[in-house]
Design a protein around this motif. Sequence first.
Motif, PDB file in Angstrom:
ATOM      1  N   ASN A   2       0.846  -1.195   0.000  1.00 44.84           N
ATOM      2  CA  ASN A   2       0.000   0.000   0.000  1.00 44.84           C
ATOM      3  C   ASN A   2       0.879   1.242   0.000  1.00 44.84           C
ATOM      4  OD1 ASN A   2      -2.757  -0.676   0.021  1.00 44.84           O
ATOM      5  ND2 ASN A   2      -2.569  -1.432   2.110  1.00 44.84           N
ATOM      6  N   ARG A   3       0.582   2.174  -0.901  1.00 45.75           N
ATOM      7  CA  ARG A   3       1.297   3.442  -0.944  1.00 45.75           C
ATOM      8  C   ARG A   3       0.283   4.569  -1.038  1.00 45.75           C
ATOM      9  NH1 ARG A   3       4.247   0.510  -4.676  1.00 45.75           N
ATOM     10  NH2 ARG A   3       3.198   1.568  -6.372  1.00 45.75           N
ATOM     11  N   TYR A   4       0.514   5.601  -0.256  1.00 44.86           N
ATOM     12  CA  TYR A   4      -0.309   6.797  -0.297  1.00 44.86           C
ATOM     13  C   TYR A   4       0.597   7.973  -0.641  1.00 44.86           C
ATOM     14  CZ  TYR A   4      -3.888   4.163   2.212  1.00 44.86           C
ATOM     15  OH  TYR A   4      -4.828   3.238   2.574  1.00 44.86           O
ATOM     16  N   ARG A   5       0.098   8.885  -1.462  1.00 51.47           N
ATOM     17  CA  ARG A   5       0.876  10.086  -1.755  1.00 51.47           C
ATOM     18  C   ARG A   5      -0.063  11.240  -2.102  1.00 51.47           C
ATOM     19  NH1 ARG A   5       1.730   7.057  -6.468  1.00 51.47           N
ATOM     20  NH2 ARG A   5       1.210   8.193  -8.354  1.00 51.47           N
ATOM     21  N   CYS A   6       0.505  12.425  -2.052  1.00 52.09           N
ATOM     22  CA  CYS A   6      -0.246  13.641  -2.345  1.00 52.09           C
ATOM     23  C   CYS A   6       0.570  14.464  -3.333  1.00 52.09           C
ATOM     24  CB  CYS A   6      -0.466  14.426  -1.057  1.00 52.09           C
ATOM     25  SG  CYS A   6      -1.287  16.008  -1.281  1.00 52.09           S
ATOM     26  N   GLU A   7      -0.075  14.909  -4.406  1.00 53.04           N
ATOM     27  CA  GLU A   7       0.567  15.770  -5.396  1.00 53.04           C
ATOM     28  C   GLU A   7      -0.302  17.012  -5.561  1.00 53.04           C
ATOM     29  OE1 GLU A   7       0.978  13.468  -8.945  1.00 53.04           O
ATOM     30  OE2 GLU A   7       1.886  11.807  -7.855  1.00 53.04           O
ATOM     31  N   VAL A   8       0.359  18.154  -5.701  1.00 51.38           N
ATOM     32  CA  VAL A   8      -0.359  19.421  -5.771  1.00 51.38           C
ATOM     33  C   VAL A   8      -0.007  20.129  -7.065  1.00 51.38           C
ATOM     34  CG1 VAL A   8      -0.757  21.624  -4.621  1.00 51.38           C
ATOM     35  CG2 VAL A   8      -0.239  19.601  -3.270  1.00 51.38           C
ATOM     36  N   GLU A   9      -1.040  20.546  -7.789  1.00 49.82           N
ATOM     37  CA  GLU A   9      -0.799  21.360  -8.982  1.00 49.82           C
ATOM     38  C   GLU A   9      -0.553  22.797  -8.546  1.00 49.82           C
ATOM     39  OE1 GLU A   9      -4.059  20.885 -11.675  1.00 49.82           O
ATOM     40  OE2 GLU A   9      -3.768  18.727 -11.843  1.00 49.82           O
ATOM     41  N   LYS A  10       0.246  23.491  -9.311  1.00 53.16           N
ATOM     42  CA  LYS A  10       0.551  24.886  -9.009  1.00 53.16           C
ATOM     43  C   LYS A  10      -0.719  25.736  -9.102  1.00 53.16           C
ATOM     44  CE  LYS A  10       3.735  28.510 -10.331  1.00 53.16           C
ATOM     45  NZ  LYS A  10       4.789  28.918 -11.238  1.00 53.16           N
ATOM     46  N   SER A  11      -0.864  26.683  -8.181  1.00 53.55           N
ATOM     47  CA  SER A  11      -2.001  27.602  -8.234  1.00 53.55           C
ATOM     48  C   SER A  11      -1.968  28.383  -9.539  1.00 53.55           C
ATOM     49  CB  SER A  11      -1.964  28.595  -7.078  1.00 53.55           C
ATOM     50  OG  SER A  11      -2.130  27.947  -5.863  1.00 53.55           O
ATOM     51  N   ARG A  12      -3.158  28.640 -10.083  1.00 56.23           N
ATOM     52  CA  ARG A  12      -3.212  29.427 -11.311  1.00 56.23           C
ATOM     53  C   ARG A  12      -4.508  30.215 -11.352  1.00 56.23           C
ATOM     54  NH1 ARG A  12      -5.959  26.834 -15.799  1.00 56.23           N
ATOM     55  NH2 ARG A  12      -6.904  24.920 -15.104  1.00 56.23           N
ATOM     56  N   TYR A  13      -4.503  31.240 -12.162  1.00 54.66           N
ATOM     57  CA  TYR A  13      -5.703  32.047 -12.349  1.00 54.66           C
ATOM     58  C   TYR A  13      -6.360  31.594 -13.649  1.00 54.66           C
ATOM     59  CZ  TYR A  13      -8.892  35.972 -12.625  1.00 54.66           C
ATOM     60  OH  TYR A  13     -10.021  36.732 -12.685  1.00 54.66           O
ATOM     61  N   SER A  14      -7.619  31.224 -13.557  1.00 55.46           N
ATOM     62  CA  SER A  14      -8.352  30.745 -14.720  1.00 55.46           C
ATOM     63  C   SER A  14      -9.122  31.890 -15.360  1.00 55.46           C
ATOM     64  CB  SER A  14      -9.334  29.641 -14.296  1.00 55.46           C
ATOM     65  OG  SER A  14     -10.209  29.346 -15.350  1.00 55.46           O
ATOM     66  N   ASN A  15      -8.844  32.138 -16.617  1.00 53.54           N
ATOM     67  CA  ASN A  15      -9.599  33.162 -17.344  1.00 53.54           C
ATOM     68  C   ASN A  15     -11.023  32.706 -17.617  1.00 53.54           C
ATOM     69  OD1 ASN A  15      -7.516  35.020 -17.477  1.00 53.54           O
ATOM     70  ND2 ASN A  15      -6.653  34.061 -19.296  1.00 53.54           N
ATOM     71  N   GLU A  29      -2.265   3.415  -3.922  1.00 56.19           N
ATOM     72  CA  GLU A  29      -1.961   2.288  -4.801  1.00 56.19           C
ATOM     73  C   GLU A  29      -1.762   1.043  -3.954  1.00 56.19           C
ATOM     74  OE1 GLU A  29       1.473   3.709  -6.882  1.00 56.19           O
ATOM     75  OE2 GLU A  29       0.253   4.626  -8.444  1.00 56.19           O
ATOM     76  N   ASP A  30      -2.400  -0.040  -4.352  1.00 58.04           N
ATOM     77  CA  ASP A  30      -2.275  -1.329  -3.683  1.00 58.04           C
ATOM     78  C   ASP A  30      -1.796  -2.333  -4.725  1.00 58.04           C
ATOM     79  OD1 ASP A  30      -2.528  -3.751  -2.403  1.00 58.04           O
ATOM     80  OD2 ASP A  30      -4.478  -3.297  -1.523  1.00 58.04           O
ATOM     81  N   ASP A  31      -0.492  -2.630  -4.700  1.00 64.93           N
ATOM     82  CA  ASP A  31       0.091  -3.543  -5.688  1.00 64.93           C
ATOM     83  C   ASP A  31      -0.448  -4.958  -5.552  1.00 64.93           C
ATOM     84  OD1 ASP A  31       1.593  -1.438  -6.608  1.00 64.93           O
ATOM     85  OD2 ASP A  31       3.381  -1.987  -5.466  1.00 64.93           O
ATOM     86  N   GLN A  36      -5.727   1.140  -7.960  1.00 66.14           N
ATOM     87  CA  GLN A  36      -5.315   2.525  -7.783  1.00 66.14           C
ATOM     88  C   GLN A  36      -6.574   3.364  -7.560  1.00 66.14           C
ATOM     89  OE1 GLN A  36      -4.121   5.126 -11.061  1.00 66.14           O
ATOM     90  NE2 GLN A  36      -2.238   5.517  -9.913  1.00 66.14           N
ATOM     91  N   GLU A  37      -6.553   4.132  -6.482  1.00 61.16           N
ATOM     92  CA  GLU A  37      -7.645   5.053  -6.175  1.00 61.16           C
ATOM     93  C   GLU A  37      -7.069   6.464  -6.152  1.00 61.16           C
ATOM     94  OE1 GLU A  37     -10.347   2.290  -3.263  1.00 61.16           O
ATOM     95  OE2 GLU A  37      -8.654   3.343  -2.359  1.00 61.16           O
ATOM     96  N   LYS A  38      -7.826   7.407  -6.694  1.00 61.46           N
ATOM     97  CA  LYS A  38      -7.394   8.807  -6.706  1.00 61.46           C
ATOM     98  C   LYS A  38      -8.547   9.691  -6.255  1.00 61.46           C
ATOM     99  CE  LYS A  38      -3.717   9.079 -10.011  1.00 61.46           C
ATOM    100  NZ  LYS A  38      -3.087  10.014 -10.906  1.00 61.46           N
ATOM    101  N   ILE A  39      -8.194  10.676  -5.472  1.00 62.04           N
ATOM    102  CA  ILE A  39      -9.154  11.692  -5.044  1.00 62.04           C
ATOM    103  C   ILE A  39      -8.585  13.036  -5.475  1.00 62.04           C
ATOM    104  CG2 ILE A  39     -10.212  12.851  -3.068  1.00 62.04           C
ATOM    105  CD1 ILE A  39      -9.981  10.139  -1.588  1.00 62.04           C
TER     106      ILE A  39
END
Length: 118
Positions: A2-15, A29-31, A36-39
């Motif tokens: 079992n592996r858990y991780r967090c990834e963050v996209e850079k903040s941006r301004y949406s036109n 992720e559970d090998d 694979q589950e994503k939130i």
Amino acid sequence: MNRYRCEVEKSRYSNIGQQWEKAVWFTHEDDRHLMQEKIMVFLGSRFSFVTIYKNGRCLKDLTHLSGDQIAEIMDSSTTVADVFEYCREHFCKDLAPVKRSAKPAKADYQLDMFGVLA
């Protein structure tokens, strides 16, 4: 494994939405079970929502988040595993239950809210 991780996209301004926005991706992720589950938690200056995926299939789409729910998910004492358990209990029962271990969570699994919200 079992592996858990967090990834963050850079903040941006949406036109398009004319707002500041950021997406935070939590991955489990559970090998052993080839799973694979994503939130994805979308944080915008006008609205926020969560979307949940399992093995590439969308299970829950555009569930709007209240301020209390965001605070619960993004608490500085929260681990990535805690985020999955919270979302399983409140939004999507199809997520795998989190197995708690006796040893404390690895530092990699602990959310760095300064980094996430920067």
